[in-house]
Scaffold this motif. Sequence first.
Motif, mmCIF file in Angstrom:
data_model
loop_
_atom_site.group_PDB
_atom_site.id
_atom_site.type_symbol
_atom_site.label_atom_id
_atom_site.label_comp_id
_atom_site.label_asym_id
_atom_site.label_seq_id
_atom_site.Cartn_x
_atom_site.Cartn_y
_atom_site.Cartn_z
ATOM 1 N N UNK A 1 0.813 -1.221 0.000
ATOM 2 C CA UNK A 1 0.000 0.000 0.000
ATOM 3 C C UNK A 1 0.851 1.277 0.000
ATOM 4 N N UNK A 2 2.077 1.188 0.482
ATOM 5 C CA UNK A 2 2.975 2.348 0.514
ATOM 6 C C UNK A 2 3.855 2.445 -0.733
ATOM 7 N N UNK A 3 3.674 1.511 -1.666
ATOM 8 C CA UNK A 3 4.453 1.534 -2.897
ATOM 9 C C UNK A 3 5.807 0.857 -2.804
ATOM 10 N N UNK A 4 6.058 0.154 -1.706
ATOM 11 C CA UNK A 4 7.326 -0.562 -1.536
ATOM 12 C C UNK A 4 7.210 -1.965 -2.118
ATOM 13 N N UNK A 5 8.323 -2.454 -2.641
ATOM 14 C CA UNK A 5 8.349 -3.825 -3.171
ATOM 15 C C UNK A 5 8.022 -4.800 -2.053
ATOM 16 N N UNK A 6 7.164 -5.760 -2.366
ATOM 17 C CA UNK A 6 6.818 -6.780 -1.375
ATOM 18 C C UNK A 6 7.914 -7.843 -1.318
#
Length: 134
Positions: A16-21
């Motif tokens: 949701x924060x745009x960080x790679x999972x």
Amino acid sequence: MNFLPPDDCPCGQRDARGRAMAYAQCCGRYLDHDTPAPDAERLMRSRYSAFVLGRVEYLEASWHTRTRPAGLTLEPGQKWLGLEVKRHREVDADHAEVEFVARSRVGGRGVRLHETSRFLREGGRWYYVDGDMH
């Protein structure tokens, strides 16, 4: 050939924060455990990760039996570069389509695979059925 899983998931999913999972929280739970993907998009993403990681057994197991080839061989030396999911559409409760573009490099040449894939849910699991190339 199997490769060690990376920290970031090869499918490129973002939180949701745009960080790679992380792989373990994304496709790893489907590839490394017997957890069924909850929808066609996540199955498609996990299949992309299986191609990246050389996980033929997962690709075969997630391919519907009526369309699965007798044997699956991965392209030697293919380097997967990225995945873009363009669209995920639920046709009904047990049928879905996912349009995607997957990029790779084989023998120094760039390859772009643009496909709309069809998926079927059977016995509580999603399976890849087939797809149309664009």
